[in-house]
Write a protein that holds these residues in place. Sequence first.
Motif, mmCIF file in Angstrom:
data_model
loop_
_atom_site.group_PDB
_atom_site.id
_atom_site.type_symbol
_atom_site.label_atom_id
_atom_site.label_comp_id
_atom_site.label_asym_id
_atom_site.label_seq_id
_atom_site.Cartn_x
_atom_site.Cartn_y
_atom_site.Cartn_z
ATOM 1 N N VAL A 124 0.896 -1.162 -0.053
ATOM 2 C CA VAL A 124 0.226 0.082 0.027
ATOM 3 C C VAL A 124 0.826 1.283 -0.004
ATOM 4 O O VAL A 124 1.864 1.273 0.786
ATOM 5 N N ARG A 125 0.424 1.938 -0.671
ATOM 6 C CA ARG A 125 1.125 3.340 -0.760
ATOM 7 C C ARG A 125 0.357 4.758 -0.503
ATOM 8 O O ARG A 125 -0.886 4.835 -1.103
ATOM 9 N N ARG A 126 0.624 5.535 0.525
ATOM 10 C CA ARG A 126 -0.152 6.603 0.539
ATOM 11 C C ARG A 126 0.362 7.681 0.034
ATOM 12 O O ARG A 126 1.673 8.154 -0.010
ATOM 13 N N GLY A 127 -0.336 8.557 -0.826
ATOM 14 C CA GLY A 127 -0.011 9.926 -1.221
ATOM 15 C C GLY A 127 0.075 10.970 -0.448
ATOM 16 O O GLY A 127 -0.615 10.971 0.844
ATOM 17 N N ASN A 128 0.552 12.117 -0.689
ATOM 18 C CA ASN A 128 0.627 13.380 -0.016
ATOM 19 C C ASN A 128 -0.431 14.489 -0.446
ATOM 20 O O ASN A 128 -0.554 15.259 0.294
ATOM 21 N N ASP A 164 -14.321 19.584 -9.621
ATOM 22 C CA ASP A 164 -13.639 19.371 -11.023
ATOM 23 C C ASP A 164 -12.458 18.140 -10.716
ATOM 24 O O ASP A 164 -11.594 18.156 -9.873
ATOM 25 N N GLU A 165 -12.652 17.314 -11.607
ATOM 26 C CA GLU A 165 -11.949 16.023 -11.609
ATOM 27 C C GLU A 165 -11.838 15.400 -10.295
ATOM 28 O O GLU A 165 -10.637 14.761 -10.262
ATOM 29 N N PRO A 166 -12.852 15.208 -9.633
ATOM 30 C CA PRO A 166 -12.267 14.240 -8.046
ATOM 31 C C PRO A 166 -12.366 12.884 -8.875
ATOM 32 O O PRO A 166 -13.020 12.633 -10.083
ATOM 33 N N GLN A 167 -11.650 12.136 -8.106
ATOM 34 C CA GLN A 167 -11.283 10.860 -8.816
ATOM 35 C C GLN A 167 -10.680 9.806 -7.870
ATOM 36 O O GLN A 167 -10.477 10.265 -6.593
ATOM 37 N N PHE A 168 -10.681 8.581 -7.742
ATOM 38 C CA PHE A 168 -9.820 7.692 -6.956
ATOM 39 C C PHE A 168 -8.581 7.026 -7.654
ATOM 40 O O PHE A 168 -8.747 6.720 -8.725
ATOM 41 N N GLY A 169 -7.895 6.686 -6.972
ATOM 42 C CA GLY A 169 -6.543 6.096 -7.587
ATOM 43 C C GLY A 169 -5.314 6.778 -8.354
ATOM 44 O O GLY A 169 -4.222 6.145 -8.332
ATOM 45 N N LEU A 170 -5.830 8.047 -8.777
ATOM 46 C CA LEU A 170 -4.886 8.713 -9.502
ATOM 47 C C LEU A 170 -4.255 7.744 -10.807
ATOM 48 O O LEU A 170 -2.967 7.810 -11.025
ATOM 49 N N HIS A 171 -5.107 7.152 -11.371
ATOM 50 C CA HIS A 171 -4.533 6.098 -12.495
ATOM 51 C C HIS A 171 -3.711 4.845 -11.781
ATOM 52 O O HIS A 171 -2.948 4.370 -12.636
ATOM 53 N N HIS A 172 -3.953 4.625 -10.328
ATOM 54 C CA HIS A 172 -3.288 3.382 -9.980
ATOM 55 C C HIS A 172 -4.698 2.742 -9.513
ATOM 56 O O HIS A 172 -5.863 2.840 -9.527
ATOM 57 N N VAL A 173 -4.356 1.592 -8.826
ATOM 58 C CA VAL A 173 -5.402 0.481 -8.628
ATOM 59 C C VAL A 173 -5.795 1.247 -7.164
ATOM 60 O O VAL A 173 -4.733 1.307 -6.311
ATOM 61 N N PRO A 174 -6.989 1.753 -6.718
ATOM 62 C CA PRO A 174 -7.377 2.249 -5.789
ATOM 63 C C PRO A 174 -7.045 1.744 -4.309
ATOM 64 O O PRO A 174 -7.528 0.480 -4.167
ATOM 65 N N TYR A 175 -6.804 2.458 -3.332
ATOM 66 C CA TYR A 175 -6.848 1.591 -1.988
ATOM 67 C C TYR A 175 -7.169 2.534 -1.002
ATOM 68 O O TYR A 175 -6.961 3.640 -1.002
ATOM 69 N N SER A 176 -8.015 2.297 -0.097
ATOM 70 C CA SER A 176 -8.342 2.932 1.286
ATOM 71 C C SER A 176 -8.690 1.997 2.405
ATOM 72 O O SER A 176 -9.144 0.876 2.153
ATOM 73 N N PRO A 177 -8.563 2.267 3.710
ATOM 74 C CA PRO A 177 -9.076 1.464 4.796
ATOM 75 C C PRO A 177 -10.485 1.134 4.661
ATOM 76 O O PRO A 177 -10.994 0.028 5.028
ATOM 77 N N VAL A 178 -11.214 2.340 4.251
ATOM 78 C CA VAL A 178 -12.590 2.157 3.847
ATOM 79 C C VAL A 178 -13.036 1.286 2.839
ATOM 80 O O VAL A 178 -13.832 0.253 3.259
ATOM 81 N N LEU A 179 -12.284 1.112 1.833
ATOM 82 C CA LEU A 179 -12.425 0.190 0.753
ATOM 83 C C LEU A 179 -12.227 -1.088 1.306
ATOM 84 O O LEU A 179 -13.009 -2.174 0.882
ATOM 85 N N ALA A 180 -10.957 -1.377 1.925
ATOM 86 C CA ALA A 180 -10.574 -2.291 2.283
ATOM 87 C C ALA A 180 -11.636 -3.403 3.364
ATOM 88 O O ALA A 180 -12.125 -4.414 3.222
ATOM 89 N N ILE A 191 -8.365 -7.726 1.023
ATOM 90 C CA ILE A 191 -7.956 -7.326 -0.145
ATOM 91 C C ILE A 191 -6.279 -7.252 -0.307
ATOM 92 O O ILE A 191 -5.664 -7.576 -1.301
ATOM 93 N N LEU A 192 -5.638 -7.350 1.030
ATOM 94 C CA LEU A 192 -4.209 -7.327 1.049
ATOM 95 C C LEU A 192 -3.654 -8.621 0.910
ATOM 96 O O LEU A 192 -2.616 -8.975 0.710
ATOM 97 N N GLN A 193 -4.668 -9.421 0.920
ATOM 98 C CA GLN A 193 -4.212 -11.130 0.612
ATOM 99 C C GLN A 193 -4.601 -11.547 -0.421
ATOM 100 O O GLN A 193 -3.855 -12.439 -1.373
ATOM 101 N N VAL A 194 -5.870 -11.013 -1.168
ATOM 102 C CA VAL A 194 -6.018 -11.576 -2.261
ATOM 103 C C VAL A 194 -5.737 -10.148 -3.685
ATOM 104 O O VAL A 194 -6.136 -10.727 -4.742
#
Length: 910
Positions: A124-128, A164-180, A191-194
């Motif tokens: 998992v990578r977290r952005g700034n 304007d242009e809200p999005q998830f993942g920034l053209h990556h595979v999205p991740y969030s603790p909420v999503l997981a 999801i971190l296993q599969v």
Amino acid sequence: MDGLEEKIKKLGGRKRVFAFYTLNDDLKEEVVRSQLREMAQVGTGGVFVHARSGLTEEYLGERWFSFVDVIADECEKRGMELWIYDEFGWPSGIAGGLVIENEDFRVGWLEYEKGDGEEGVLSVRRGNGYVDVFNAKATETFLRCTHERYRKRYGNRIKGFFTDEPQFGLHHVPYSPVLAEEFRKETGEDILQVGAALFGEGEKSEQIKEKYYALAGRLFLENYTQKISAWCREYGYSFTGHYLEERAVSLQVESAGNLLRIYREMQMPGMDWLGKKADAVDAAPRQIASVCRQFGIGASISESYACAGYGAKADELKNVADWEFSKGINHICMVFPYSFRGRRKRDYPSGLMPGNPMFAKAKDYFSYLDCLGGLVAEGEERADVLVMIPYREAARVMGIGEKTNEIDGLYSDTLRALGSARINYHLSDDGIADDYGAVEGDRLRIGKRLYDRVLYFGEELRGKLKEYSEGGGKLYFVRKDNLKETVSDLEEKSFLRCDNPDVDVSEYFLGETPFYIVRNTRCTEQRFSLSGKSGVFSEWLPERKKICPPFAASEEQTLRPLETRIFVLTDQREAEETKTEYLVPDPRGWKLLSEDKNVFPMDRCVPEIDGETFPETSVIGLNGIMLHKRGALLKMVFTAESEISGRAELAVENGDRFGITFNGKTPGKKKGKYFRDTFDLYPVELQRGKNVVELSCRYDVSSELVGALDGMQEDESTFNRVADTFDLENVLLLGDFSVRSDFSDCGNGCVFSRGNFVLSEREASDPSCLPLSGRPFFAGEAEFENTFFLNKRKEVRYLVMPELSGLAAEIWINGLHAADCFWNGRPYDVTDFVSDGKNTVRLKIVTDLRNLFGPFHNSRGNPKLVGFSTFSAEPGWCDDGNFWTDDYYVSKTGITFSDGTRKRNEENPS
């Protein structure tokens, strides 16, 4: 016809062109008020207050709001709507960075790195720089920091908010603790296993991708879009804007999920379209139009023309708007920058804005869009065919380029084929059919609309689609090998026969009267005829609110390059033929009456950095060198060859930053500004031979800019909030001179030169091509006069048809204002202005900004997309290659008059 003419006169009652008013510099109240007056004068209907890179005020600080106060006051005075762009830069959701001060609210994504063996490492990578849009608390914080502050200060003075242009993942595979956590609840799996399956292929991978991306889309809808939408509804605001990646299905799934569900939550759903070329696929506007028709949403919008560049011709811009509007959009917003200082002039420039001398002549263009948008908004669109967007299918193969391209390609090919067959269609998906659909006999209802033909890209029917098919509904499984057959089977749904595939046709009904928007998609002249309808056609000229004399449906028509014409089918009889004659002033007879000062940009210099002299380079290139230096003593040496001596003016941006000498002497005292306060002006004396300009300074780069540049690899949002930077810009010479060089026509709407410019005595200007008559970089106004003799006959209508390139024009005949000319190929009836015998014609032209600001060194002349990088030798995302050259390319700016040999078969002058 009388009743119809009354109806069409009302279509332009709502002003449908809005300003993306980008506040991008030090702000001054008098400038803000002046610019808003300028917008109002041409018919701008509303303003989105937009904080943008270059803004020096504290975003959401008290001084920021004091300028919003000014804008609100001036909008009320001018009858313009006030809207709020909800972010500082883009993407939306962080309140200028306030939201992501909480690290728990920051965006995340998954990365997978294959090891030496079969197993890889998932991390998992977290952005700034951006926000976790799956986190409802982050959205609530965003609303508190932004929307609530505007509501408390302005109440119902604000019409709504633009995201304007809200999005998830920034053209990556999205991740969030909420999503997981939600994925674990729905599937029982971690999801971190599969999650490695999200980067793989095969049945298991497809199942996980389908579930994961469907969940990501749902959580984004619920925890971002619906929260903002509900807040806007509660307080009586309209929610508008656009999300990322509207065109390809796979990119929608990767970035925002199901856009149709998002549009349903908006009071004014929107898209954006970059550049000056319309798309060959109608997906983006048709998605919005479909949701609007199905769920009774009246307004839609497109953010348009960013990246069109200063050289975008009015014809090209109109063609984009014609495409968007004909496919269902009914408002448009354009970027209107507050300032052009420094890098701001390269900030994805649009073709039409205040500051462009042509802008003052755009009133007819705005009126045209008001009326055309009125037809689309108030007219009926009859569509019996429903195309199901393959969201689920795209999700199952996400990340597998060949397979996603196959799905995207089949979807695009299907929409193109339906358009070519003149078959009206709407879009939906099987999930919306399940939630909002109903089977009624052999028809499928989505919201307010019924369909009796459905096109489906999946393999397995579910829910309402299965019920529809089993109940006798006509459903087609679309595949690459049966697309042609499928469209052929739908031929009975074709609304019109028009055999030219390069001519696009859209149909709308005003009451029972059909209108046909007929658009040339090519840059070459096209011929066509409209057939298969009883009655006759008349042309509608929206900006004139006029219906022209009728003609037979079988009569062949002509569309000039990129031209759009709008026809009305009536039962009126043919009118008697009228004789016409085109007036062509002698091109050698023009006499220059007045013109703005000529300009010569010096865009190459010899730099001296910390005492070391480097080879000559472009000023744009020097910016990159100095950014890497981070700080140094700098001297720039410019030279200009001249055959004349005399007074001139030196224009330097941010002149107070530099020590300046001209031919070894300090120039006279600063005497004003040039081009909307962008340049400081200094009086200088040209000498014969070489003239040398030296600028010296201490060049420093702020730590803020260094951090923003370092973060650009991750996302744009940090760079979008950078305030002022130390930009190095071209130096200009202004004066009463010509600029000679070896310019020659290169056949693509531009002329080019190897350089070697020489200032010389002002030569007679030829309005047919300003660059070839000593004005290659001219920007502004010029006025010419000519005479012609006429043996006037009562039975003849006299027309002029100007051919325009990079300018607009006023035509005055015998002292009377006869026409304002903004785009190509429009004949103007001047019968009432001409007289028997000698006539005087006065021509006032206003140019665009292309030949002042460039790009000068792009061998494509006026590229499809223009961004920061297009001006440089380092290509970026909007460039499809490195087209840098040391040669100079400028637009072939000019005006000529057609003699009618390429005229239409029928004459419908405006």
